[in-house]
Scaffold this motif. Sequence first.
Motif, PDB file in Angstrom:
ATOM      1  N   VAL A 139      43.741  47.806  52.465  1.00 47.26           N
ATOM      2  CA  VAL A 139      44.684  48.738  51.846  1.00 47.26           C
ATOM      3  C   VAL A 139      45.551  49.397  52.913  1.00 47.26           C
ATOM      4  O   VAL A 139      46.776  49.472  52.782  1.00 47.26           O
ATOM      5  CB  VAL A 139      43.914  49.796  51.034  1.00 47.26           C
ATOM      6  CG1 VAL A 139      44.835  50.947  50.623  1.00 47.26           C
ATOM      7  CG2 VAL A 139      43.268  49.163  49.808  1.00 47.26           C
ATOM      8  N   LEU A 163      47.686  57.804  51.474  1.00 48.62           N
ATOM      9  CA  LEU A 163      46.572  57.217  50.719  1.00 48.62           C
ATOM     10  C   LEU A 163      45.787  58.297  49.981  1.00 48.62           C
ATOM     11  O   LEU A 163      45.318  58.077  48.859  1.00 48.62           O
ATOM     12  CB  LEU A 163      45.652  56.440  51.651  1.00 48.62           C
ATOM     13  CG  LEU A 163      46.244  55.161  52.257  1.00 48.62           C
ATOM     14  CD1 LEU A 163      45.235  54.488  53.172  1.00 48.62           C
ATOM     15  CD2 LEU A 163      46.693  54.187  51.160  1.00 48.62           C
ATOM     16  N   LEU A 168      43.492  56.787  47.304  1.00 49.95           N
ATOM     17  CA  LEU A 168      43.107  55.487  47.846  1.00 49.95           C
ATOM     18  C   LEU A 168      42.462  55.604  49.228  1.00 49.95           C
ATOM     19  O   LEU A 168      42.120  54.592  49.834  1.00 49.95           O
ATOM     20  CB  LEU A 168      44.344  54.578  47.959  1.00 49.95           C
ATOM     21  CG  LEU A 168      44.972  54.094  46.655  1.00 49.95           C
ATOM     22  CD1 LEU A 168      46.312  53.421  46.940  1.00 49.95           C
ATOM     23  CD2 LEU A 168      44.046  53.137  45.916  1.00 49.95           C
ATOM     24  N   LEU A 179      40.324  44.854  45.031  1.00 50.22           N
ATOM     25  CA  LEU A 179      40.731  46.021  44.254  1.00 50.22           C
ATOM     26  C   LEU A 179      40.871  45.696  42.770  1.00 50.22           C
ATOM     27  O   LEU A 179      41.156  44.564  42.388  1.00 50.22           O
ATOM     28  CB  LEU A 179      42.063  46.568  44.764  1.00 50.22           C
ATOM     29  CG  LEU A 179      42.129  47.110  46.192  1.00 50.22           C
ATOM     30  CD1 LEU A 179      43.527  47.632  46.472  1.00 50.22           C
ATOM     31  CD2 LEU A 179      41.094  48.189  46.429  1.00 50.22           C
ATOM     32  N   ASP A 183      43.989  50.081  40.934  1.00 48.21           N
ATOM     33  CA  ASP A 183      44.119  50.471  42.335  1.00 48.21           C
ATOM     34  C   ASP A 183      45.236  49.689  43.034  1.00 48.21           C
ATOM     35  O   ASP A 183      45.925  50.223  43.912  1.00 48.21           O
ATOM     36  CB  ASP A 183      42.800  50.281  43.068  1.00 48.21           C
ATOM     37  CG  ASP A 183      41.773  51.342  42.701  1.00 48.21           C
ATOM     38  OD1 ASP A 183      42.186  52.473  42.404  1.00 48.21           O
ATOM     39  OD2 ASP A 183      40.561  51.035  42.697  1.00 48.21           O
ATOM     40  N   LYS A 186      48.423  51.412  42.122  1.00 48.03           N
ATOM     41  CA  LYS A 186      48.567  52.648  42.900  1.00 48.03           C
ATOM     42  C   LYS A 186      49.038  52.342  44.317  1.00 48.03           C
ATOM     43  O   LYS A 186      49.874  53.073  44.866  1.00 48.03           O
ATOM     44  CB  LYS A 186      47.240  53.421  42.932  1.00 48.03           C
ATOM     45  CG  LYS A 186      46.887  54.101  41.626  1.00 48.03           C
ATOM     46  CD  LYS A 186      45.786  55.127  41.803  1.00 48.03           C
ATOM     47  CE  LYS A 186      44.473  54.482  42.196  1.00 48.03           C
ATOM     48  NZ  LYS A 186      43.384  55.500  42.329  1.00 48.03           N
ATOM     49  N   LEU A 187      48.523  51.271  44.895  1.00 46.84           N
ATOM     50  CA  LEU A 187      48.963  50.881  46.235  1.00 46.84           C
ATOM     51  C   LEU A 187      50.422  50.441  46.221  1.00 46.84           C
ATOM     52  O   LEU A 187      51.181  50.740  47.151  1.00 46.84           O
ATOM     53  CB  LEU A 187      48.073  49.762  46.777  1.00 46.84           C
ATOM     54  CG  LEU A 187      48.392  49.256  48.190  1.00 46.84           C
ATOM     55  CD1 LEU A 187      48.420  50.398  49.195  1.00 46.84           C
ATOM     56  CD2 LEU A 187      47.393  48.189  48.608  1.00 46.84           C
TER      57      LEU A 187
END
Length: 259
Positions: A139, A163, A168, A179, A183, A186-187
Amino acid sequence: MCALCVKLNIEHNYIHFNIKKLKSQKNLTINLIDLNLNILYNQFMEKSLKLENINICYKKNYFALLNFSYEFLCGKNYFIVGEEQSGKSTLCRFIAGLEKKYNGKIVLDDEEINLNNQFYKNEIAFIFGSGVFLERKTVMQNLQYAFYLRNEKDKSCNFEEILKTFDLLNLKNVKVKKLSKFDKLKLCIARLSLRNLSVLILDEIFIGIEREEIDALIKLIKNQLKYKCLIISNECFDGVFSSFGEFSVLNLKAGFLSE
């Protein structure tokens, strides 16, 4: 987001002049994070993006878009609805500059452009599915790559703070391939928070996630991203999206814009 995270699109001297001029005004407090980022720093799409008589044909006699014409205005939200194979994703991909074979005209702020224009490289973000990543990287590495791809190497950014904002931080050393879709999205949004956009396109990204996750993503998009025009595609319009504000709804059927 720190001011250094913003990719400036106009000459340094012009920015310096404007900041100096503002500082000279009595009792004026300047917040560099919020300093007119969408107007002072962004040179694209001040009025509209107009598509005129766009035709995209994937195979003989099958048009994904047929004589499609529409004008997307700065400051407006758009929602594209339609059944499967109606042309929603093709339209989104075309607006993002990913459909290279087409007939028709693209007009940006009254000037005809092509897909080689810097507008497509710098000013549009396109998310589909659960996003595109370096799946075998972590990530943190994906966030750092997005930053260095868009910014000069001598700039700095607090990646852990970003993050943390997107919840995250506890996943920073996890490879993206492990992930969940939530998620990953979101990244995606975290990476886009490093940019100042004209157009944000979300192509059916909310399919297959829970309602509370949709609410969380919408909140992050609204609070953390800067854009001038939002375009969302989905099979139907859901009231959950009304938190973005008013939408103009485009109903596609077999590549046509239906009334």
